[in-house]
Design an enzyme around this catalytic site. Structure first.
Site, PDB file in Angstrom:
ATOM      1  N   GLY A 115      -2.904   4.776  12.238  1.00  0.00           N
ATOM      2  CA  GLY A 115      -3.354   3.384  12.223  1.00  0.00           C
ATOM      3  C   GLY A 115      -4.581   3.126  11.364  1.00  0.00           C
ATOM      4  O   GLY A 115      -5.323   2.174  11.629  1.00  0.00           O
ATOM      5  N   MET A 133       7.272   3.812  11.062  1.00  0.00           N
ATOM      6  CA  MET A 133       8.280   4.754  10.583  1.00  0.00           C
ATOM      7  C   MET A 133       9.687   4.454  11.109  1.00  0.00           C
ATOM      8  O   MET A 133      10.551   5.326  11.110  1.00  0.00           O
ATOM      9  CB  MET A 133       7.865   6.198  10.925  1.00  0.00           C
ATOM     10  CG  MET A 133       6.527   6.594  10.338  1.00  0.00           C
ATOM     11  SD  MET A 133       6.361   6.214   8.564  1.00  0.00           S
ATOM     12  CE  MET A 133       7.231   7.607   7.860  1.00  0.00           C
ATOM     13  N   ASN A 173       5.285  -4.896   4.004  1.00  0.00           N
ATOM     14  CA  ASN A 173       5.219  -3.432   4.154  1.00  0.00           C
ATOM     15  C   ASN A 173       4.236  -2.862   3.133  1.00  0.00           C
ATOM     16  O   ASN A 173       4.090  -3.394   2.039  1.00  0.00           O
ATOM     17  CB  ASN A 173       6.610  -2.832   3.913  1.00  0.00           C
ATOM     18  CG  ASN A 173       6.637  -1.330   4.120  1.00  0.00           C
ATOM     19  OD1 ASN A 173       6.026  -0.801   5.057  1.00  0.00           O
ATOM     20  ND2 ASN A 173       7.328  -0.615   3.246  1.00  0.00           N
ATOM     21  N   HIS A 198       3.498   0.623   0.961  1.00  0.00           N
ATOM     22  CA  HIS A 198       4.159   1.870   0.568  1.00  0.00           C
ATOM     23  C   HIS A 198       3.202   2.664  -0.332  1.00  0.00           C
ATOM     24  O   HIS A 198       2.639   2.108  -1.270  1.00  0.00           O
ATOM     25  CB  HIS A 198       5.465   1.568  -0.172  1.00  0.00           C
ATOM     26  CG  HIS A 198       6.198   2.804  -0.545  1.00  0.00           C
ATOM     27  ND1 HIS A 198       6.897   3.554   0.384  1.00  0.00           N
ATOM     28  CD2 HIS A 198       6.302   3.468  -1.722  1.00  0.00           C
ATOM     29  CE1 HIS A 198       7.405   4.615  -0.214  1.00  0.00           C
ATOM     30  NE2 HIS A 198       7.066   4.593  -1.490  1.00  0.00           N
TER      31      HIS A 198
HETATM   32  C1  GRF Z   1       0.392   4.980   4.975  1.00  0.00           C
HETATM   33  O1  GRF Z   1       0.223   5.879   3.917  1.00  0.00           O
HETATM   34  C2  GRF Z   1       1.497   4.021   4.677  1.00  0.00           C
HETATM   35  O2  GRF Z   1       1.573   3.647   3.343  1.00  0.00           O
HETATM   36  C3  GRF Z   1       2.697   4.853   5.047  1.00  0.00           C
HETATM   37  O3  GRF Z   1       2.302   5.505   6.230  1.00  0.00           O
HETATM   38  C4  GRF Z   1       0.900   5.706   6.218  1.00  0.00           C
HETATM   39  C5  GRF Z   1       0.335   5.148   7.495  1.00  0.00           C
HETATM   40  O4  GRF Z   1      -0.971   5.535   7.723  1.00  0.00           O
HETATM   41  N1  GRF Z   1       3.881   4.049   5.131  1.00  0.00           N
HETATM   42  P1  GRF Z   1      -1.824   4.865   8.899  1.00  0.00           P
HETATM   43  O5  GRF Z   1      -1.032   4.984  10.194  1.00  0.00           O
HETATM   44  O6  GRF Z   1      -2.086   3.431   8.527  1.00  0.00           O
HETATM   45  O7  GRF Z   1      -3.077   5.667   8.953  1.00  0.00           O
END
Ligand code: GRF
Length: 203
Positions: free
Chosen positions: A12, A90, A107, A109
């Site tokens: 997060g 995810m 989203n 990425h």
């Molecule tokens: C990020 O790198 C995002 O782009 C990817 O998952 C990661 C999530 O990290 N889809 P966090 O949970 O916000 O620390």
């Protein structure tokens, strides 16, 4: 002021960047609900610390992904969310949620789409030996990582980078780009044109 629902699955840190930006005034938004696809995601702790309501789903809740999406959409609507941000979520977001928040699901990425789509954007770019990668913020649609691109930020791969050091710079870039992009949305500057490309208006 826009009201955001944020979907997470992990640490997060992007959620934290959004919370920090709302608290500093850099982002004119309120996070009204955090939904986690994992009950033990550390992002839930961040939400609790910020006083944000949460909803956590177990693996069982996703046995039928459509039912899960209907439930999530209902809870987000009930919380008053206007936009939904997938911040390291995810799970696939399917039709019921995309329809309930049409062109309002965003989203992040960790690569420059359309290159290196999928769950391993940073590692795939690193393994491919690209000299430039980065971060993309886009509207989600029913196919993974293909929706209209709102904003991108480039990150150079240095000669002495290893995967970890590259990951660190990608994440730092995400934490800047995501709140900035959400602020553009909050200011009403972001629209999708007839060819499904994003237009951003600046004064
Ligand atoms: C990020 O790198 C995002 O782009 C990817 O998952 C990661 C999530 O990290 N889809 P966090 O949970 O916000 O620390």
């Amino acid at each position: 002021m826009i009201r955001l629902g944020v979907l997470i699955s992990g640490s997060g840190t992007n959620l934290q960047a959004i919370i920090d930006a709302t608290e500093s005034g850099a982002l004119d938004a309120e996070v009204v609900l955090v939904v986690s696809s994992k009950p033990n995601a550390y992002g839930l702790v961040r939400a609790h610390e910020a006083g944000i309501p949460t909803m956590a789903l177990t693996r069982d809740a996703y046995v039928d992904p459509t039912t899960a999406d209907v439930l999530i959409a209902q809870e987000l609507k009930a919380a008053g969310a206007q936009y939904v941000v997938m911040a390291g979520y995810m799970r696939k977001v399917g039709h019921p949620l995309l329809e309930a928040f049409k062109d309002r699901v965003i989203n992040i990425h960790p690569a420059l789409l359309p290159s290196f789509a999928g769950a391993h954007g940073i590692g795939d770019a690193f393994d491919a030996g690209v000299k430039l990668t980065g971060v993309t913020v886009h509207f989600a649609n029913e196919e993974y990582d293909t929706g209209p691109i709102i904003a991108q930020s480039a990150v150079e791969v240095a000669e002495d980078d290893d995967l970890q050091s590259l990951e660190a710079r990608i994440h730092a870039t995400e934490h800047v780009l995501l709140p900035q992009t959400l602020q553009l949305i909050a200011e009403g500057r972001v629209s999708i044109d007839a060819s499904r490309k994003v237009c951003i208006t600046y004064e």
